[in-house]
Design a protein around this motif. Structure first.
Motif, PDB file in Angstrom:
ATOM      1  N   GLN A 106      22.391  46.713  14.229  1.00 19.53           N
ATOM      2  CA  GLN A 106      21.104  46.719  14.938  1.00 19.53           C
ATOM      3  C   GLN A 106      21.343  46.477  16.428  1.00 19.53           C
ATOM      4  OE1 GLN A 106      17.749  46.756  13.180  1.00 19.53           O
ATOM      5  NE2 GLN A 106      17.619  47.687  15.188  1.00 19.53           N
ATOM      6  N   ARG A 107      20.827  47.368  17.287  1.00 18.10           N
ATOM      7  CA  ARG A 107      20.960  47.177  18.738  1.00 18.10           C
ATOM      8  C   ARG A 107      20.180  45.939  19.159  1.00 18.10           C
ATOM      9  NH1 ARG A 107      19.264  50.697  22.486  1.00 18.10           N
ATOM     10  NH2 ARG A 107      21.122  50.545  23.744  1.00 18.10           N
ATOM     11  N   HIS A 108      20.794  45.115  20.020  1.00 16.09           N
ATOM     12  CA  HIS A 108      20.135  43.892  20.475  1.00 16.09           C
ATOM     13  C   HIS A 108      20.770  43.413  21.778  1.00 16.09           C
ATOM     14  CE1 HIS A 108      23.626  42.543  18.161  1.00 16.09           C
ATOM     15  NE2 HIS A 108      23.615  41.444  18.921  1.00 16.09           N
ATOM     16  N   THR A 109      20.079  42.502  22.427  1.00 12.70           N
ATOM     17  CA  THR A 109      20.605  41.845  23.618  1.00 12.70           C
ATOM     18  C   THR A 109      19.745  40.628  23.931  1.00 12.70           C
ATOM     19  OG1 THR A 109      21.353  42.167  25.896  1.00 12.70           O
ATOM     20  CG2 THR A 109      19.240  43.176  25.304  1.00 12.70           C
ATOM     21  N   HIS A 135      23.768  46.095  22.732  1.00 13.27           N
ATOM     22  CA  HIS A 135      24.970  46.384  21.966  1.00 13.27           C
ATOM     23  C   HIS A 135      24.678  46.219  20.476  1.00 13.27           C
ATOM     24  CE1 HIS A 135      24.962  42.016  22.453  1.00 13.27           C
ATOM     25  NE2 HIS A 135      25.595  41.978  21.288  1.00 13.27           N
ATOM     26  N   TRP A 136      25.654  46.544  19.665  1.00  9.94           N
ATOM     27  CA  TRP A 136      25.552  46.358  18.229  1.00  9.94           C
ATOM     28  C   TRP A 136      26.949  46.084  17.688  1.00  9.94           C
ATOM     29  CZ3 TRP A 136      28.151  49.826  15.072  1.00  9.94           C
ATOM     30  CH2 TRP A 136      28.549  51.018  15.667  1.00  9.94           C
ATOM     31  N   HIS A 137      27.005  45.590  16.469  1.00  8.41           N
ATOM     32  CA  HIS A 137      28.278  45.335  15.797  1.00  8.41           C
ATOM     33  C   HIS A 137      28.050  45.361  14.295  1.00  8.41           C
ATOM     34  CE1 HIS A 137      26.473  41.338  16.039  1.00  8.41           C
ATOM     35  NE2 HIS A 137      26.638  41.361  17.343  1.00  8.41           N
ATOM     36  N   GLU A 138      29.122  45.447  13.568  1.00 10.36           N
ATOM     37  CA  GLU A 138      29.039  45.476  12.108  1.00 10.36           C
ATOM     38  C   GLU A 138      28.575  44.135  11.535  1.00 10.36           C
ATOM     39  OE1 GLU A 138      29.445  48.141  10.124  1.00 10.36           O
ATOM     40  OE2 GLU A 138      29.864  49.399  11.856  1.00 10.36           O
ATOM     41  N   ASN A 139      28.831  43.061  12.243  1.00  7.82           N
ATOM     42  CA  ASN A 139      28.471  41.724  11.767  1.00  7.82           C
ATOM     43  C   ASN A 139      26.963  41.555  11.744  1.00  7.82           C
ATOM     44  OD1 ASN A 139      30.615  41.858  13.960  1.00  7.82           O
ATOM     45  ND2 ASN A 139      31.401  40.238  12.651  1.00  7.82           N
ATOM     46  N   LYS A 191      29.786  47.128  20.206  1.00  6.26           N
ATOM     47  CA  LYS A 191      29.733  48.568  20.479  1.00  6.26           C
ATOM     48  C   LYS A 191      28.567  48.832  21.430  1.00  6.26           C
ATOM     49  CE  LYS A 191      32.632  49.305  17.017  1.00  6.26           C
ATOM     50  NZ  LYS A 191      33.824  48.562  17.144  1.00  6.26           N
ATOM     51  N   PHE A 192      28.776  49.740  22.370  1.00  7.36           N
ATOM     52  CA  PHE A 192      27.751  50.103  23.341  1.00  7.36           C
ATOM     53  C   PHE A 192      27.471  51.593  23.228  1.00  7.36           C
ATOM     54  CE2 PHE A 192      30.193  46.533  24.885  1.00  7.36           C
ATOM     55  CZ  PHE A 192      29.213  45.629  25.199  1.00  7.36           C
ATOM     56  N   ASP A 193      26.203  51.971  23.322  1.00  6.60           N
ATOM     57  CA  ASP A 193      25.842  53.392  23.240  1.00  6.60           C
ATOM     58  C   ASP A 193      26.081  54.070  24.568  1.00  6.60           C
ATOM     59  OD1 ASP A 193      25.097  53.047  20.618  1.00  6.60           O
ATOM     60  OD2 ASP A 193      22.997  52.697  21.117  1.00  6.60           O
TER      61      ASP A 193
END
Length: 122
Positions: free
Chosen positions: A84-87, A46-50, A120-122
């Motif tokens: 940035q996408r991360h998990t 996922h990613w987020h603005e933070n 957010k999820f792609d």
């Protein structure tokens, strides 16, 4: 000001053996995450603005950021830029305790919040 985590409501994560406690100020938030059990986390990328900083204080966790996998051990710090996408993928055999700092604050995690999730999820 000292934060006494026991004074903060424990937030259970759905489908994951983790507990979380949340504190926030005007410009950033802090989430204390405790994973008592080793194993796969099955968290979707996922990613987020933070922007986010993760500090591992005990144990270890496997983490993916921008398709690169990292092993984070006690004392390690990871930085996740905004968008940035991360998990996190796996908790080590001794479990893990980590602090997640986010700016701006993740107010969607505050108990009683009616804000939509910032994830957010792609």
């Amino acid at each position: 000001m000292k934060i006494d985590w026991d004074d903060h409501e424990e937030l259970k994560a759905e489908g994951i053996a983790m507990s979380r406690r949340f504190a926030f100020g005007q410009e950033m938030s802090c989430l204390k995450v405790v994973a008592d059990q080793a194993g796969d986390l099955n968290l979707p990328p996922h990613w987020h603005e933070n922007e986010q900083w993760v500090v591992v204080t005990e144990g270890s966790i496997r983490f993916v950021c921008d398709e690169t996998e990292y092993e984070l051990n006690s004392g390690d710090v990871a930085y996740i830029p905004s968008r940035q996408r991360h998990t996190a993928t796996f908790v080590g055999p001794e479990g893990a305790v980590l602090m997640e700092f986010s700016a701006p604050p993740r107010l969607d995690l505050a108990p009683g919040s009616i804000m939509p999730s910032s994830m957010k999820f792609d």
